[in-house]
Design a protein around this motif. Structure first.
Motif, PDB file in Angstrom:
ATOM      1  N   LEU A 118       0.859  -0.898  -0.022  1.00  0.00           N
ATOM      2  CA  LEU A 118       0.034  -0.036   0.046  1.00  0.00           C
ATOM      3  C   LEU A 118       0.769   1.324   0.006  1.00  0.00           C
ATOM      4  CD1 LEU A 118      -2.257  -1.241   2.852  1.00  0.00           C
ATOM      5  CD2 LEU A 118      -2.716  -1.435   0.292  1.00  0.00           C
ATOM      6  N   ALA A 119       0.580   2.212  -0.578  1.00  0.00           N
ATOM      7  CA  ALA A 119       1.441   3.552  -0.660  1.00  0.00           C
ATOM      8  C   ALA A 119       0.392   4.675  -0.963  1.00  0.00           C
ATOM      9  CB  ALA A 119       2.285   3.252  -1.914  1.00  0.00           C
ATOM     10  N   TYR A 120       0.978   5.734  -0.606  1.00  0.00           N
ATOM     11  CA  TYR A 120       0.196   7.199  -0.729  1.00  0.00           C
ATOM     12  C   TYR A 120       1.290   8.192  -0.886  1.00  0.00           C
ATOM     13  CZ  TYR A 120      -2.373  11.321  -0.178  1.00  0.00           C
ATOM     14  OH  TYR A 120      -3.121  12.549  -0.133  1.00  0.00           O
ATOM     15  N   VAL A 121       1.505   8.968  -2.152  1.00  0.00           N
ATOM     16  CA  VAL A 121       2.212  10.013  -2.409  1.00  0.00           C
ATOM     17  C   VAL A 121       1.105  11.050  -2.583  1.00  0.00           C
ATOM     18  CG1 VAL A 121       4.022  11.091  -3.428  1.00  0.00           C
ATOM     19  CG2 VAL A 121       4.167   8.750  -2.632  1.00  0.00           C
ATOM     20  N   GLU A 122       1.229  12.146  -2.002  1.00  0.00           N
ATOM     21  CA  GLU A 122      -0.033  13.154  -2.500  1.00  0.00           C
ATOM     22  C   GLU A 122      -0.110  13.579  -3.750  1.00  0.00           C
ATOM     23  OE1 GLU A 122      -1.546  17.477  -0.572  1.00  0.00           O
ATOM     24  OE2 GLU A 122      -0.227  16.445   0.520  1.00  0.00           O
ATOM     25  N   GLN A 123      -1.108  13.693  -4.373  1.00  0.00           N
ATOM     26  CA  GLN A 123      -1.270  13.838  -5.866  1.00  0.00           C
ATOM     27  C   GLN A 123      -0.686  13.314  -6.798  1.00  0.00           C
ATOM     28  OE1 GLN A 123      -3.464  16.705  -6.606  1.00  0.00           O
ATOM     29  NE2 GLN A 123      -3.884  16.495  -4.201  1.00  0.00           N
ATOM     30  N   ARG A 124      -0.150  11.956  -6.404  1.00  0.00           N
ATOM     31  CA  ARG A 124       0.820  11.146  -7.231  1.00  0.00           C
ATOM     32  C   ARG A 124       0.064   9.642  -7.417  1.00  0.00           C
ATOM     33  NH1 ARG A 124       2.916  14.005 -11.438  1.00  0.00           N
ATOM     34  NH2 ARG A 124       3.767  15.708 -10.626  1.00  0.00           N
ATOM     35  N   ARG A 129       4.165  -0.517   8.864  1.00  0.00           N
ATOM     36  CA  ARG A 129       4.629   0.614   8.175  1.00  0.00           C
ATOM     37  C   ARG A 129       6.029   0.562   7.800  1.00  0.00           C
ATOM     38  NH1 ARG A 129       1.514   4.756   8.349  1.00  0.00           N
ATOM     39  NH2 ARG A 129       2.352   6.863   8.072  1.00  0.00           N
ATOM     40  N   LEU A 130       6.641   0.940   6.554  1.00  0.00           N
ATOM     41  CA  LEU A 130       7.744   0.802   6.067  1.00  0.00           C
ATOM     42  C   LEU A 130       8.217   2.144   6.198  1.00  0.00           C
ATOM     43  CD1 LEU A 130       7.155  -1.626   2.916  1.00  0.00           C
ATOM     44  CD2 LEU A 130       7.985  -2.226   5.246  1.00  0.00           C
ATOM     45  N   ASP A 131       7.799   3.053   5.898  1.00  0.00           N
ATOM     46  CA  ASP A 131       8.198   4.425   6.086  1.00  0.00           C
ATOM     47  C   ASP A 131       6.849   5.342   5.891  1.00  0.00           C
ATOM     48  OD1 ASP A 131       7.677   4.735   3.271  1.00  0.00           O
ATOM     49  OD2 ASP A 131       9.673   4.521   2.679  1.00  0.00           O
ATOM     50  N   ARG A 132       7.199   6.748   5.631  1.00  0.00           N
ATOM     51  CA  ARG A 132       6.056   7.684   5.658  1.00  0.00           C
ATOM     52  C   ARG A 132       5.059   7.490   4.593  1.00  0.00           C
ATOM     53  NH1 ARG A 132       7.230  13.957   4.723  1.00  0.00           N
ATOM     54  NH2 ARG A 132       5.256  14.640   4.582  1.00  0.00           N
ATOM     55  N   TRP A 133       5.417   6.755   3.385  1.00  0.00           N
ATOM     56  CA  TRP A 133       4.506   6.622   2.312  1.00  0.00           C
ATOM     57  C   TRP A 133       4.252   5.299   2.041  1.00  0.00           C
ATOM     58  CZ3 TRP A 133       9.231   9.155   2.038  1.00  0.00           C
ATOM     59  CH2 TRP A 133       9.041  10.562   2.103  1.00  0.00           C
ATOM     60  N   ARG A 134       4.763   4.137   2.626  1.00  0.00           N
ATOM     61  CA  ARG A 134       4.463   2.921   2.364  1.00  0.00           C
ATOM     62  C   ARG A 134       4.124   2.008   3.314  1.00  0.00           C
ATOM     63  NH1 ARG A 134       9.864   0.947  -0.489  1.00  0.00           N
ATOM     64  NH2 ARG A 134      10.512   2.038   1.586  1.00  0.00           N
ATOM     65  N   ARG A 135       3.091   0.983   3.439  1.00  0.00           N
ATOM     66  CA  ARG A 135       2.711   0.037   4.136  1.00  0.00           C
ATOM     67  C   ARG A 135       2.699  -1.154   3.528  1.00  0.00           C
ATOM     68  NH1 ARG A 135      -0.845   3.733   3.720  1.00  0.00           N
ATOM     69  NH2 ARG A 135      -2.603   2.363   3.435  1.00  0.00           N
ATOM     70  N   VAL A 136       2.574  -2.320   4.329  1.00  0.00           N
ATOM     71  CA  VAL A 136       2.205  -3.737   3.891  1.00  0.00           C
ATOM     72  C   VAL A 136       1.090  -4.012   4.645  1.00  0.00           C
ATOM     73  CG1 VAL A 136       3.282  -6.033   3.496  1.00  0.00           C
ATOM     74  CG2 VAL A 136       4.602  -3.882   3.081  1.00  0.00           C
ATOM     75  N   ALA A 137       0.190  -4.647   4.095  1.00  0.00           N
ATOM     76  CA  ALA A 137      -0.934  -5.320   4.807  1.00  0.00           C
ATOM     77  C   ALA A 137      -0.778  -6.745   4.787  1.00  0.00           C
ATOM     78  CB  ALA A 137      -2.492  -4.898   4.199  1.00  0.00           C
ATOM     79  N   VAL A 138      -0.984  -7.472   5.880  1.00  0.00           N
ATOM     80  CA  VAL A 138      -0.772  -8.970   5.881  1.00  0.00           C
ATOM     81  C   VAL A 138      -2.315  -9.705   6.010  1.00  0.00           C
ATOM     82  CG1 VAL A 138       0.409 -10.881   7.181  1.00  0.00           C
ATOM     83  CG2 VAL A 138       1.542  -8.607   7.112  1.00  0.00           C
ATOM     84  N   PHE A 139      -2.349 -10.600   5.270  1.00  0.00           N
ATOM     85  CA  PHE A 139      -3.845 -11.263   5.248  1.00  0.00           C
ATOM     86  C   PHE A 139      -3.400 -12.759   5.414  1.00  0.00           C
ATOM     87  CE2 PHE A 139      -4.663  -7.493   2.955  1.00  0.00           C
ATOM     88  CZ  PHE A 139      -5.821  -7.107   3.272  1.00  0.00           C
ATOM     89  N   ARG A 168      -5.957   1.016  -7.031  1.00  0.00           N
ATOM     90  CA  ARG A 168      -4.810   1.734  -7.351  1.00  0.00           C
ATOM     91  C   ARG A 168      -4.976   3.066  -8.239  1.00  0.00           C
ATOM     92  NH1 ARG A 168      -0.323  -1.724  -9.221  1.00  0.00           N
ATOM     93  NH2 ARG A 168       1.440  -0.622  -8.916  1.00  0.00           N
ATOM     94  N   TRP A 169      -4.523   4.132  -7.715  1.00  0.00           N
ATOM     95  CA  TRP A 169      -4.671   5.379  -8.651  1.00  0.00           C
ATOM     96  C   TRP A 169      -3.547   5.918  -8.646  1.00  0.00           C
ATOM     97  CZ3 TRP A 169      -3.768  10.390  -7.087  1.00  0.00           C
ATOM     98  CH2 TRP A 169      -4.277  11.444  -7.906  1.00  0.00           C
ATOM     99  N   HIS A 170      -3.288   6.433  -9.963  1.00  0.00           N
ATOM    100  CA  HIS A 170      -2.220   7.242 -10.281  1.00  0.00           C
ATOM    101  C   HIS A 170      -2.445   8.327 -11.159  1.00  0.00           C
ATOM    102  CE1 HIS A 170       1.171   3.853  -9.684  1.00  0.00           C
ATOM    103  NE2 HIS A 170      -0.076   3.186  -9.882  1.00  0.00           N
ATOM    104  N   ALA A 171      -1.539   9.394 -10.754  1.00  0.00           N
ATOM    105  CA  ALA A 171      -1.691  10.700 -11.784  1.00  0.00           C
ATOM    106  C   ALA A 171      -0.229  11.344 -12.010  1.00  0.00           C
ATOM    107  CB  ALA A 171      -2.486  11.713 -10.728  1.00  0.00           C
ATOM    108  N   ASN A 172      -0.359  12.419 -13.066  1.00  0.00           N
ATOM    109  CA  ASN A 172       0.734  12.899 -13.117  1.00  0.00           C
ATOM    110  C   ASN A 172       0.421  14.456 -13.400  1.00  0.00           C
ATOM    111  OD1 ASN A 172      -0.532  13.497 -15.671  1.00  0.00           O
ATOM    112  ND2 ASN A 172       0.579  12.074 -16.797  1.00  0.00           N
ATOM    113  N   ASP A 173       1.510  15.156 -13.858  1.00  0.00           N
ATOM    114  CA  ASP A 173       1.101  16.781 -13.763  1.00  0.00           C
ATOM    115  C   ASP A 173      -0.261  16.894 -14.541  1.00  0.00           C
ATOM    116  OD1 ASP A 173       3.297  17.169 -12.370  1.00  0.00           O
ATOM    117  OD2 ASP A 173       4.622  17.564 -14.290  1.00  0.00           O
ATOM    118  N   TYR A 174      -0.858  16.008 -15.355  1.00  0.00           N
ATOM    119  CA  TYR A 174      -1.976  16.606 -16.138  1.00  0.00           C
ATOM    120  C   TYR A 174      -3.361  15.893 -15.843  1.00  0.00           C
ATOM    121  CZ  TYR A 174       1.764  18.054 -19.127  1.00  0.00           C
ATOM    122  OH  TYR A 174       3.018  18.813 -19.404  1.00  0.00           O
ATOM    123  N   GLY A 175      -3.231  14.970 -14.752  1.00  0.00           N
ATOM    124  CA  GLY A 175      -4.336  14.496 -14.099  1.00  0.00           C
ATOM    125  C   GLY A 175      -4.223  12.911 -13.935  1.00  0.00           C
TER     126      GLY A 175
END
Length: 181
Positions: free
Chosen positions: A37-43, A58-68, A78-85
């Protein structure tokens, strides 16, 4: 699957290959499924829509691992964006496997999982999210929904047919079938 095989799969995986290999080495042969799992604002935003992990690392500020544990159902978006949307919308409903089950290789999911629904693109993902919301409005947890329903939903999406509703009757039939010896 032994820890060496898990490490080999992790080496070819995407975002968090090295941390997942370390976790797989510590698993001690336990048949757990690790989901990045990951989160980088607006990206980038990789998150669970539903699922009950036994723990989240929790691996670091942006990444985590869920264990099932084996057999657990979960949904990762999963959502990805670049400078144009937005450039990518993806939703996957998966089931964690045991070492004896056939599993598909999915980037960021180690050692793999059984893929029961795959939706790609904003309209398809929004349609599935609406179905999940409708299921939860009935008071049914999305993790308890029949895997056959998720497969049917995916097939209907692919064929561009109307999506079936998940009803309380269908859920009761699924629970009765699961209770059979």
């Amino acid at each position: 699957m032994n820890t060496h095989a898990l490490a080999a799969v992790a080496a070819t995986s995407s975002t968090i290959a090295r941390p997942l290999a370390v976790l797989a080495g510590r698993a001690g042969g336990a048949p757990l499924t690790y989901v990045s799992l990951a989160y980088v604002e607006q990206r980038i935003d990789l998150y669970l829509r539903f699922g009950e992990p036994t723990r989240i690392i929790r691996l670091d500020r942006w990444r985590r691992v869920a264990v099932f544990p084996p057999g657990a159902m979960f949904c990762r978006i999963r959502w990805h964006a670049n400078d144009y949307g937005t450039i990518r919308w993806q939703l996957m409903v998966m089931q964690a496997c045991t070492p004896l089950d056939a599993a598909q290789r999915i980037p960021g999911v180690l050692p793999g999982a059984r893929l029961v629904l795959h939706a790609e693109g904003e309209p398809a993902v929004r349609a599935v999210l609406a179905q999940i919301d409708a299921i939860e409005a009935l008071g049914i947890a999305a993790v308890d929904v029949s895997p056959a329903y998720w497969r049917t939903l995916g097939n209907r999406l692919a064929a561009r047919l109307p999506l079936p509703e998940y009803t309380a009757e269908r859920h009761a039939a699924w629970l009765a079938w699961k209770a059979l010896p």
